[in-house]
Design a protein around this motif. Structure first.
Motif, mmCIF file in Angstrom:
data_model
loop_
_atom_site.group_PDB
_atom_site.id
_atom_site.type_symbol
_atom_site.label_atom_id
_atom_site.label_comp_id
_atom_site.label_asym_id
_atom_site.label_seq_id
_atom_site.Cartn_x
_atom_site.Cartn_y
_atom_site.Cartn_z
ATOM 1 N N GLU A 300 0.832 -1.189 0.000
ATOM 2 C CA GLU A 300 0.000 0.000 0.000
ATOM 3 C C GLU A 300 0.871 1.245 0.000
ATOM 4 O OE1 GLU A 300 -2.575 -0.236 3.349
ATOM 5 O OE2 GLU A 300 -3.654 -1.998 2.609
ATOM 6 N N LEU A 301 0.309 2.347 -0.450
ATOM 7 C CA LEU A 301 1.045 3.607 -0.450
ATOM 8 C C LEU A 301 1.468 3.982 0.960
ATOM 9 C CD1 LEU A 301 -1.026 5.851 -2.884
ATOM 10 C CD2 LEU A 301 1.344 5.120 -3.209
ATOM 11 N N PRO A 420 6.241 4.508 -4.217
ATOM 12 C CA PRO A 420 5.121 4.445 -3.269
ATOM 13 C C PRO A 420 5.470 4.962 -1.870
ATOM 14 C CG PRO A 420 6.215 2.330 -3.297
ATOM 15 C CD PRO A 420 6.960 3.214 -4.279
ATOM 16 N N PHE A 421 6.564 5.691 -1.759
ATOM 17 C CA PHE A 421 7.069 6.077 -0.442
ATOM 18 C C PHE A 421 6.434 7.381 0.039
ATOM 19 C CE2 PHE A 421 10.474 3.846 -2.829
ATOM 20 C CZ PHE A 421 10.373 2.638 -2.157
ATOM 21 N N SER A 422 6.731 7.744 1.286
ATOM 22 C CA SER A 422 6.075 8.888 1.920
ATOM 23 C C SER A 422 6.842 10.189 1.756
ATOM 24 C CB SER A 422 5.895 8.612 3.423
ATOM 25 O OG SER A 422 5.027 7.534 3.645
ATOM 26 N N TRP A 423 8.178 10.112 1.759
ATOM 27 C CA TRP A 423 8.969 11.322 1.885
ATOM 28 C C TRP A 423 9.821 11.580 0.660
ATOM 29 C CZ3 TRP A 423 8.124 14.956 5.538
ATOM 30 C CH2 TRP A 423 7.322 14.581 6.626
ATOM 31 N N TRP A 545 12.105 7.004 17.355
ATOM 32 C CA TRP A 545 12.592 6.069 16.337
ATOM 33 C C TRP A 545 11.520 5.039 15.985
ATOM 34 C CZ3 TRP A 545 17.735 5.329 14.252
ATOM 35 C CH2 TRP A 545 18.613 6.358 14.572
ATOM 36 N N ASP A 546 11.501 4.665 14.699
ATOM 37 C CA ASP A 546 10.621 3.619 14.190
ATOM 38 C C ASP A 546 11.466 2.398 13.811
ATOM 39 O OD1 ASP A 546 8.636 5.571 14.342
ATOM 40 O OD2 ASP A 546 8.844 6.108 12.217
ATOM 41 N N LEU A 547 10.795 1.285 13.622
ATOM 42 C CA LEU A 547 11.474 0.042 13.244
ATOM 43 C C LEU A 547 10.650 -0.697 12.187
ATOM 44 C CD1 LEU A 547 13.808 -2.008 13.892
ATOM 45 C CD2 LEU A 547 12.201 -3.102 15.471
ATOM 46 N N TYR A 548 11.344 -1.165 11.137
ATOM 47 C CA TYR A 548 10.646 -1.847 10.038
ATOM 48 C C TYR A 548 11.425 -3.075 9.598
ATOM 49 C CZ TYR A 548 8.409 2.733 9.804
ATOM 50 O OH TYR A 548 7.750 3.894 10.116
ATOM 51 N N LEU A 556 7.837 0.774 4.183
ATOM 52 C CA LEU A 556 7.913 1.275 5.553
ATOM 53 C C LEU A 556 6.557 1.777 6.070
ATOM 54 C CD1 LEU A 556 11.242 3.344 5.198
ATOM 55 C CD2 LEU A 556 10.956 0.877 5.536
ATOM 56 N N THR A 557 5.577 0.887 6.090
ATOM 57 C CA THR A 557 4.246 1.266 6.577
ATOM 58 C C THR A 557 3.858 0.546 7.860
ATOM 59 O OG1 THR A 557 3.227 -0.411 5.141
ATOM 60 C CG2 THR A 557 3.404 1.835 4.269
ATOM 61 N N ASN A 558 4.618 -0.485 8.261
ATOM 62 C CA ASN A 558 4.276 -1.266 9.464
ATOM 63 C C ASN A 558 5.355 -1.064 10.519
ATOM 64 O OD1 ASN A 558 3.170 -3.062 11.280
ATOM 65 N ND2 ASN A 558 3.960 -4.880 10.228
ATOM 66 N N ASN A 559 5.159 -0.089 11.383
ATOM 67 C CA ASN A 559 6.140 0.268 12.410
ATOM 68 C C ASN A 559 6.120 -0.768 13.537
ATOM 69 O OD1 ASN A 559 7.849 1.494 14.229
ATOM 70 N ND2 ASN A 559 6.534 3.269 14.602
#
Length: 780
Positions: A300-301, A420-423, A545-548, A556-559
């Motif tokens: 997903e986006l 499809p990334f965010s940044w 911090w996030d982790l994937y 990188l959508t599921n932290n």
């Protein structure tokens, strides 16, 4: 086509040592000790063989193409909406890399690419113009980090670079040098392009080697066309003269970095194609990416940044303006790919394409969001913390991309073209900032065609890949200096095995406080700041911090930070270990403030000097090598001689059409104009002409702001031979930067003019009197 075997053997120079026997780990390869003779008559002695270093047998030509500021989701080859037929063609008979990463910013990526080492190892933690005093960020490439071009040149390659450089310390770009870090002393026999981070594509600042040159006359001049002509001409000539010698070409376009300059016909090809908006473009792109196998099924986006508005929430004027911005950008990219196609065809014409290792990297970082939320008529407003308004931009739509604009697009498009990334660019902690589509094409060396490679790879892997493909070892010493080992991993192991276990298993990322660590499929990251945030960032120690798990989570959508706290801690500890090892620490998250050398702590060629004396013929002085007249009172004293009938033209200027100031003469009368970012001009003009003979013309600018206040206005007073000739108000001034490429010039105005009534170019703006000298003084 290699002609070595077709030439008569007696015409070739004999080699003292066979190429295979050379020790190539120490460069340059030492010449053998010359023989001594006792015979008096040369006719009685057989001549000795000549020593010459040649490339290994069968070594390929190498071409590295690097496009500027385009993200993963822009080119059609990677599912984007912008046609890139050349990249498509090379991908069809080459390999497509969908897990290739850059550093998220221009200079750092280029340094890492050219050396095979991490950008902080190259002292390039950010762009050259924001270097600091700390190791890892000084902007000066160490001698212990030799570039790939020098390795190839010393191993028998001809080498050339065309286009954007952006790898020379800002204070080393004057006539005084040093020139150690200019292209022609970084391994390239030939350089044709611009030294800084960007240039006006219509009126570029071009160097041939270390000499500034005027762009050639051509119909509808554009720099990308010019640099391609130069590259084609050089390769054909090089192969004509030395067909046995492989070539290395670094072809790095200024496109599609701002300013988005492109002939209107290219932009018009996309008329109406972005009317649906950036949200729809993202959705359509990810569907194509999944269908093409570039993105896993079910992906997903990534969530859009909260600051980016939904397209449907925009009013009609904004939608119309933003759609045109995207049309211009898309045309710019397609034109660029077309020019690369001309270069590919030229190599094909001389029958060298099959044995050319052609590496086409679509972006040195993600697409740039530095255009802010509404885009910019003049990109320099970003670097001066000035926000442009939609109502001011709408009347310029028909000119967007042409010579009268210096434009950038709204940040929503940057997110869309990073699908499809965010940044986006600058965000080293998101794949939208670092993941760039890459194609490797080498028919003679790679049997696999049209296949995707998904192993984690990084821009530091390019140099060792080239060395291995050419049959060359990593050098231990270059030009007398022991070398820092290459930190990248050759990608050759992926050429024939799509399932080969990943070899580049650990990689840190850091740009302006955005930071991450990749390790064996996991990514820990923190989003410290958005590209449009330049002040008032939160403290680094407060970052979350996030982790994937990237092998199960492509974008990188599921932290997993809450679910895997021990893993996150281990990853954060690993980041700190890598950061210490590669001189990432201490981290400096300042952006615009670092443009000022005094605040950044880097060298300034003028140091603490309060005055600068200039002479006729001194032109092409880049902003970082000229006295800083911003945010203070200044006096300019010009000693000139006026001929009978009066004089016209520029005495001293800095900047250009999109910001700067100029002291000039018009109809024999002195004039001072301050151009605020191309948005407004304030002019103080004398009413009487200056009499013939020697004259002293003075501009006194009295700054209104107190110490530390930036961008305030002031009063300018013109005097001629000690008598006041005019006085007027300068409403506001540029606080931080005039231009990335427009220069300070004596006796003419290079490139575009600051003033609107003096013509354009060197000939039209040239002073018709005589300039003895001009003194610029900073007043307390």
């Amino acid at each position: 086509m290699r002609l070595w075997s077709t030439l008569p053997f007696l015409l070739l120079p004999a080699l003292a040592i066979h190429a295979a026997e050379l020790d190539r780990t120490v460069l340059p390869i030492p010449e053998p000790k010359p023989p001594t003779y006792t015979e008096l008559d040369a006719r009685k002695v057989e001549k000795p063989p000549r020593f010459e270093v040649t490339a290994p047998d069968g070594a390929p030509n190498v071409v590295i193409v690097l496009i500027d500021d385009i993200g993963f989701g822009g080119p059609s080859t990677f599912g984007g909406p912008i046609a890139t037929p050349t990249l498509d063609r090379l991908a069809g008979s080459g390999l497509v890399y969908n897990n290739f990463h850059t550093t998220a910013l221009c200079s750092p990526t280029r340094m890492a690419l050219k050396t095979g080492r991490n950008h902080h190892t190259c002292n390039t933690g950010s762009i050259m113009e924001t270097a600091t005093a700390f190791p890892g960020n000084t902007g000066q490439l160490p001698n212990s980090v030799a570039p790939l071009a020098e390795m190839l040149r010393l191993n028998g390659y001809s080498t050339a670079a065309f286009g954007k450089w952006h790898e020379t310390a800002a204070w080393e770009t004057s006539v005084s040098g040093p020139f150690d870090r200019w292209p022609t002393q970084q391994g390239f026999d030939k350089f044709y392009g611009f030294i800084g981070g960007e240039t006006d594509q219509w009126y570029p600042l071009i160097y041939d080697g270390v000499t500034r040159v005027t762009p050639p006359e051509m119909e509808e001049y554009h720099f990308t066309v010019d640099m391609t002509n130069q590259a084609i001409g050089w390769v054909k000539a090089q192969q004509s003269m030395t067909p046995d010698k492989p070539f290395f070409v670094y072809y790095a376009t200024g496109a599609v970095h701002a300013p988005h300059h492109v002939p209107k016909r290219w932009a018009d090809k996309y008329q109406g194609k972005f009317d649906q908006g950036w949200d729809s473009v993202r959705e359509a792109s990810i569907k194509r990416q999944i269908a093409m196998g570039l993105v896993p099924e079910g992906t997903e986006l990534g969530p859009k940044p909260e600051d980016i508005e939904d397209w449907d929430a925009l009013d009609a004027d904004r939608q119309k303006l933003f759609a045109r911005q995207a049309e211009v950008f898309a045309g710019f990219l397609e034109q660029t790919d077309h020019e690369i196609g001309r270069f590919v065809s030229a190599i094909e014409e001389i029958e060298e394409l099959d044995n050319t290792l052609f590496i086409y990297i679509a972006g040195d970082n993600g697409t740039s969001a530095e255009g802010g939320f509404v885009g910019m008529y003049n990109e320099m407003t970003y670097f001066n913390n000035v926000t442009e308004k939609v109502e001011d931009l709408l009347p310029l739509m028909d000119k967007w991309g042409g010579p009268e604009t210096f434009p950038h697009m709204a940040a929503g498009w940057a997110v869309a073209f990073d699908s499809p990334f965010s940044w986006t660019k600058q965000v080293a902690s998101d794949f939208g900032g670092t993941r760039n589509g890459t194609v490797i094409h080498w028919p003679k060396g790679i049997k696999s065609q049209g296949e995707i490679r998904s192993q984690f790879t990084h821009v530091i892997d390019v140099a060792p890949t080239v060395l291995e493909a050419a049959g060359l070892p990593e050098p231990k010493s270059v030009n007398g200096t022991p070398q820092t080992p290459i930190e990248g991993t050759s990608m050759v192991y992926t050429f024939e095995d799509a399932d080969a276990p990943e070899r580049h298993t650990t990689q840190y990322f850091e740009i302006f406080g955005n930071r991450a660590i990749y390790h064996e499929g996991w990514l820990a990251r923190t989003l410290h700041r958005a590209p449009w945030e330049t002040t008032k960032m939160r403290p680094l120690e407060d970052d979350v911090w996030d982790l994937y798990n990237t092998r199960e989570d492509f974008n990188l959508t599921n932290n997993l930070a809450a679910a895997e706290p021990e893993k996150l801690k281990a990853m954060r500890d690993l980041f700190m270990k890598e950061a210490e090892r590669y001189h990432v620490l201490p981290i400096d998250d300042r952006v615009i403030a670092r443009v000022n050398p005094a605040l950044a702590g880097r060298p300034d060629i003028l140091g603490d000097r309060k005055s600068l004396t200039l002479y006729d013929g001194m032109n092409g002085m880049l902003e970082n090598t000229f006295i800083n007249v911003k945010n203070q009172s200044v006096r300019i004293t010009a000693k000139v001689t006026i001929p009978e009938g009066g004089a016209d033209g520029v005495i001293l200027t800095q900047g250009g059409r999109f910001g700067g100031w100029c002291l000039y003469m018009k109809d024999g009368k002195p004039v001072y104009t301050y151009n605020f970012l191309g948005l407004s001009r304030d002019t103080v003009a004398a009413k009487e002409p200056v009499p013939a003979g020697d004259a002293t013309i003075v501009v006194d600018f009295e700054y209104e702001g107190s110490e530390g206040e930036l961008g305030k206005g002031g009063t300018a007073t013109l005097t001629v031979n000690g008598k006041e000739a005019a006085k007027g108000k300068i409403e506001k001034t540029q606080p931080l930067m005039f231009s990335a490429d427009e220069t300070a010039d004596i006796g003419l105005d290079n490139q575009t003019p600051v003033a609107s009534d003096i013509g354009i170019g060197r000939d039209e703006t040239r002073f018709t009197g005589t300039i003895e000298k001009v003194l610029v003084e900073l007043l307390d």
